[in-house]
Design a protein around this motif. Structure first.
Motif, short mmCIF file in Angstrom:
data_model
loop_
_atom_site.label_atom_id
_atom_site.label_comp_id
_atom_site.label_asym_id
_atom_site.label_seq_id
_atom_site.Cartn_x
_atom_site.Cartn_y
_atom_site.Cartn_z
N ASP A 10 22.34 -8.32 17.42
CA ASP A 10 22.41 -8.44 15.97
C ASP A 10 21.76 -7.22 15.33
N ASP A 12 21.15 -4.66 11.49
CA ASP A 12 21.30 -4.22 10.11
C ASP A 12 21.59 -2.72 10.16
N SER A 43 26.47 -12.38 12.53
CA SER A 43 25.34 -12.33 11.60
C SER A 43 24.96 -10.91 11.20
N GLN A 45 24.78 -7.30 9.43
CA GLN A 45 25.06 -6.88 8.06
C GLN A 45 25.10 -5.36 7.97
N LYS A 106 16.66 -6.34 1.46
CA LYS A 106 17.85 -6.74 2.20
C LYS A 106 17.64 -6.71 3.72
N ARG A 108 16.29 -7.35 7.43
CA ARG A 108 15.77 -8.51 8.15
C ARG A 108 14.85 -8.06 9.27
N GLY A 109 13.96 -8.87 9.64
CA GLY A 109 13.11 -8.59 10.79
C GLY A 109 13.73 -9.18 12.05
N GLN A 113 17.57 -2.21 13.68
CA GLN A 113 17.72 -1.55 12.38
C GLN A 113 18.16 -0.11 12.61
#
Length: 483
Positions: A10, A12, A43, A45, A106, A108-109, A113
């Protein structure tokens, strides 16, 4: 043959410069294709960031138009609609404070990233400073930076030092899309996964190597940018240098990012300084109503090259005596990128009047029609004695891999997924970039001091006549440029 798609963690992903050309042509369509392939988690983004003031809906509409145009998908495709749900947008001031708090809100942890700097290099430092200063990026975050990595050694060092103030080297992904091409990676597989070639991959058996990157387009529309770089900065120092390294490097101890990049760095450091007679610069000239390079560049007195050819030597045990010929240019006969490894002719022919055995040749096509072609000598079919003929053993990836291989991932698709995985194998390291500039800088300096104009050549040709003589004096010939 069915390729396996392995989902990534997952994530970002923030795309700075999300309203720009690269995001529209490559990044967003590439991410959509990876989503369709099932590689992007549901999930995940994707956050667009740019100066333009717009909301999420407007950005999604812009992304949909870009993906439809450059990704070959209908606007009403259900999968496109699903993909757009992953997109959001933040208007941000790269050199100010506007928008950074909203971006932090915006993020998430507990997920990967990644931050893609699809902006001018002048903004790299500003963005890196604000990502760190606002606590948006942490020690596990990754940044992706596009070329140009400076325009000379001093600016490359300054750029590396700027990024190093806020990110460790293992967090920095310097992207070169040529390394994401399927054929480029297959070059490593052919060399190091087969016993057939590696024992012959040296000066004892290889006569010479040619690397060609030819384009049919000129520089119209981007002349002001190109006139500040030229062919050697735009292509040789990065893309072609990387291809040269992959051909010439020693086998790494493991297919590991630093192991591979260590071996590439050794090749760059072994390059001999270029002699003045071993390089040719060219500039396409006007043809009827078609403008020449000076007109496209907006400078009638421009001495910037749109073509360069060079003879490169590598001073090490493997390659001493085997020349590498590199050429790249605009407005040439066909659009093609290829690597041709020409082996030496047999030392003695046992056949009398049946034809002289020709040298074996391995041709690796990067574009178009990615694939490999090995030319070997066989007996010509039919009665009447032993007549030799050279034939190709051809492997087009689209044909060999079947329907699933026809839509191979674009280089950006693969490289972005490698960023999410944390795999830097196909990305350049800082010392590698600096070593390439250290070799290139004296060449450019000699041109600027000499004030000689590039050799003219006709649009649609193979380049200037002087480039042909570069090969002829060695009793060799350039391969024909063709699609």
């Amino acid at each position: 043959m069915v390729s396996r798609v392995i989902p990534v963690e997952d994530f970002d992903l923030v795309i700075f410069g999300a309203t720009g050309d690269l995001a529209h042509r490559k990044i967003l369509p590439g991410l959509f294709k990876r989503y369709v392939a099932g590689q992007v988690p549901e999930s995940a983004q994707i956050i667009g960031a740019a100066r333009t003031e717009q909301d999420d809906a407007a950005f999604r509409d812009m992304a949909a138009a870009a993906i439809a145009e450059f990704g070959g998908v209908a606007r009403d495709d259900p999968q496109l609609k699903d993909f757009l749900r992953h997109l959001s947008y933040v208007a941000i001031d790269a050199q100010g404070e506007g928008g950074w708090s909203a971006l932090k809100g915006k993020m998430r942890g507990g997920v990967v990233q990644a931050f893609y700097f699809s902006v001018a290099p002048a903004l790299f430092g500003d963005i890196a400073e604000r990502l760190a200063g606002h606590g948006i990026a942490d020690a596990d975050s990754r940044i992706v930076v596009e070329k140009p990595f400076g325009r000379d050694l001093s600016s490359a060092k300054a750029l590396n030092q700027t990024l190093a103030q806020h990110f460790d080297e293992h967090q920095i992904y310097r992207i070169d899309h040529y390394l994401g091409k399927e054929t480029v990676q297959n070059l490593m597989a052919v060399r190091f996964a087969n016993v057939l070639f590696e024992p012959l991959w040296n000066a004892q058996f290889i006569d010479h190597v040619q690397i060609t990157v030819a384009e049919t387009v000129g520089v119209a529309g981007r002349g002001s940018y190109y006139d500040k770089s030229g062919a050697i900065r735009d292509m040789v120092q990065n893309h072609m240098m990387q291809l040269l390294c992959l051909i010439a490097m020693e086998p790494p101890y493991h297919f590991d990012p630093d192991a591979v990049r260590d071996e590439k760095l050794k090749v760059i450091r072994a390059l001999e300084p270029l002699a003045p007679g071993d390089i040719v610069r060219g500039q396409y000239q006007a043809d009827g109503d078609e403008p020449g390079y000076p007109q496209d560049a907006g400078d009638g007195h421009s001495r910037t090259e749109s073509y360069v050819a060079m003879k490169v030597r590598i001073s090490n045990w493997r390659w001493q005596g085997t020349p590498f010929y590199l050429r790249t240019g605009k407005k040439l006969r066909a659009r093609t990128s290829e690597i041709a490894i020409t082996f030496k002719e047999p030392p003695h022919s046992i056949f009398d009047d049946s034809g002289t055995p020709k040298a074996n040749e391995l041709v690796i096509r990067l574009q178009p029609n990615e694939g490999m072609n090995l030319k070997v000598m066989i007996k010509e079919p039919g009665p009447g004695g032993m007549r030799l003929v050279q034939v190709p053993l051809d492997m087009s990836f689209a044909d060999a891999l079947g329907p699933d291989g026809q839509d191979m991932p674009d280089a950006y698709e693969r490289l972005i997924m490698d960023v999410i995985r944390g795999n830097q194998t196909l990305f350049m390291r800082g010392d590698e970039v600096e070593a390439a500039w250290a070799w290139t800088d004296p060449i450019i300096a000699a041109w600027e001091e000499g004030k000689q104009r590039p050799e003219p050549y006709d649009a649609g040709s193979s380049g200037p006549e002087e480039a042909l003589r570069l090969m002829h004096r060695d009793n060799r010939r350039w391969r024909e440029i063709r699609a």
